[in-house]
Design a protein around this motif. Sequence first.
Motif, PDB file in Angstrom:
ATOM      1  N   PRO A  35     -28.076  25.743  57.077  1.00  0.00           N
ATOM      2  CA  PRO A  35     -27.919  26.960  56.590  1.00  0.00           C
ATOM      3  C   PRO A  35     -29.063  27.630  56.263  1.00  0.00           C
ATOM      4  O   PRO A  35     -29.748  27.514  55.936  1.00  0.00           O
ATOM      5  CB  PRO A  35     -27.042  27.058  55.791  1.00  0.00           C
ATOM      6  N   PHE A  40     -24.752  28.717  51.692  1.00  0.00           N
ATOM      7  CA  PHE A  40     -23.609  29.206  52.531  1.00  0.00           C
ATOM      8  C   PHE A  40     -23.107  28.230  52.896  1.00  0.00           C
ATOM      9  O   PHE A  40     -23.305  27.190  52.088  1.00  0.00           O
ATOM     10  CB  PHE A  40     -24.116  29.776  53.755  1.00  0.00           C
ATOM     11  N   PRO A 121     -22.498  33.314  56.220  1.00  0.00           N
ATOM     12  CA  PRO A 121     -22.582  32.271  57.196  1.00  0.00           C
ATOM     13  C   PRO A 121     -23.375  32.134  58.330  1.00  0.00           C
ATOM     14  O   PRO A 121     -22.524  32.112  59.232  1.00  0.00           O
ATOM     15  CB  PRO A 121     -21.720  30.935  56.802  1.00  0.00           C
ATOM     16  N   TYR A 123     -25.474  28.635  60.842  1.00  0.00           N
ATOM     17  CA  TYR A 123     -26.762  27.894  60.631  1.00  0.00           C
ATOM     18  C   TYR A 123     -27.165  27.038  62.054  1.00  0.00           C
ATOM     19  O   TYR A 123     -26.376  27.872  62.810  1.00  0.00           O
ATOM     20  CB  TYR A 123     -24.774  26.651  61.276  1.00  0.00           C
ATOM     21  N   GLY A 160     -18.960  23.520  57.533  1.00  0.00           N
ATOM     22  CA  GLY A 160     -20.542  24.284  56.967  1.00  0.00           C
ATOM     23  C   GLY A 160     -20.770  23.773  55.591  1.00  0.00           C
ATOM     24  O   GLY A 160     -20.009  24.984  55.154  1.00  0.00           O
TER      25      GLY A 160
END
Length: 218
Positions: A35, A40, A121, A123, A160
């Motif tokens: 992340p 996140f 978020p 990633y 995630g």
Amino acid sequence: MSDTNLQRVGKLDTATLSDALDRCGINGQCHRIKPSSPDFRMAGRAWTLRYGPAGKPAGTVGDYIDTVPDNAVIVLDNGGRDDATVWGDILTEIAHRRGLAGTLIDGVNRDVALCRELGYPVYSRGNYMRTGKDRVQVEATQVPVNIGGARVVPGDLVRGDADGVVVIPREHEARVLDLAETIEAAENAIREAVRAGMSLRDARDAHGYHQLQTREES
């Protein structure tokens, strides 16, 4: 229509889901994906896009975001490239405003400060400022892609957290989630037993800890 399995996956952490994937013999862990902020969290269904090297004339990096369904995770396969970004501040602002679940990139992103400020978020393999324009182009959307060694098909569950990202294939999600919930319950029981005075060894033996991640016999 309510998506029960999406609600279930959002309550589980990636470590527990990873153990359940291992038990099923599924490679759903996105290696080296992390992340942009440890705060996140994301959970959603995958909407996928695959990039390739730019041709001549160069193709576009894509104006796809208006077509992505609400609450989806945008999954961008840039082949792990770390020298050209495919996500930045404009996309972050639009995705945040639309309430998308997050973005997952096999590659790098830029404008990290804004995604952290907005709490959107993202990633990826890392961050870098150089644009992907004239360096990469869209090859296909809504096709199977590869993210950190994990296959992602449109509609797969994506989860995630601070540890990274796991992907659960749609055709196996019920079994993976059942196992993950069983593993979580066993680990919580171990913690409670230790707090009550039992040794860790005895608590683990009592709740089958050493078999929780062992691959099931096919």
